[in-house]
Design a protein around this motif. Structure first.
Motif, short mmCIF file in Angstrom:
data_model
loop_
_atom_site.label_atom_id
_atom_site.label_comp_id
_atom_site.label_asym_id
_atom_site.label_seq_id
_atom_site.Cartn_x
_atom_site.Cartn_y
_atom_site.Cartn_z
N ASP A 7 0.86 -1.19 0.00
CA ASP A 7 0.00 0.00 0.00
C ASP A 7 0.89 1.23 0.00
O ASP A 7 1.77 1.37 0.84
N HIS A 13 -2.03 2.91 8.44
CA HIS A 13 -2.82 1.73 8.79
C HIS A 13 -2.71 1.47 10.28
O HIS A 13 -1.62 1.60 10.85
N ASN A 15 -2.95 -1.49 12.99
CA ASN A 15 -2.99 -2.94 13.16
C ASN A 15 -4.00 -3.32 14.24
O ASN A 15 -4.39 -2.48 15.06
N HIS A 27 1.10 -5.11 3.78
CA HIS A 27 0.16 -5.93 4.53
C HIS A 27 0.64 -7.37 4.42
O HIS A 27 0.96 -7.83 3.32
N ASP A 35 -5.34 -10.18 6.07
CA ASP A 35 -4.31 -9.19 5.71
C ASP A 35 -4.44 -7.92 6.53
O ASP A 35 -4.05 -6.84 6.10
N ARG A 36 -4.98 -8.02 7.73
CA ARG A 36 -5.20 -6.83 8.56
C ARG A 36 -3.95 -6.35 9.29
O ARG A 36 -3.99 -5.35 10.00
N TRP A 37 -2.81 -7.04 9.15
CA TRP A 37 -1.56 -6.61 9.76
C TRP A 37 -0.68 -5.93 8.71
O TRP A 37 -0.56 -6.41 7.59
N ALA A 38 -0.07 -4.84 9.09
CA ALA A 38 0.86 -4.14 8.20
C ALA A 38 2.21 -4.00 8.88
O ALA A 38 2.30 -3.98 10.11
#
Length: 76
Positions: A7, A13, A15, A27, A35-38
């Motif tokens: 991204d 973002h 987390n 991500h 894929d909610r962790w960056a």
């Protein structure tokens, strides 16, 4: 092998644990989180974020793509 998404050009973002990651970031898929962790971009692997062509090449290198697709860079 990891499932990742790059991204850039968007907002920071947050987390699931509340940590805010600035943009650009990657991500990374995690079990039970999708894929909610960056994570921040590894600076040693992404050399020129102002150049989207170079960033694409760097991303394919990060993903260890052994046979990248044949792409043609079009100047607009």
């Amino acid at each position: 092998m990891k499932l990742v998404r790059l991204d850039f050009g968007g907002p920071p973002h947050t987390n699931p644990d509340g940590e805010e990651i600035s943009t650009p970031h990657l991500h990374v898929y995690r079990e039970n989180y999708g894929d909610r962790w960056a994570i921040p971009l590894p600076e040693e692997q992404f050399n020129d974020l102002a150049d989207t062509w170079t960033t694409l090449q760097d991303f394919m290198g990060f993903c260890q793509i052994t046979e990248p697709p044949r792409l043609i860079k079009v100047m607009l």
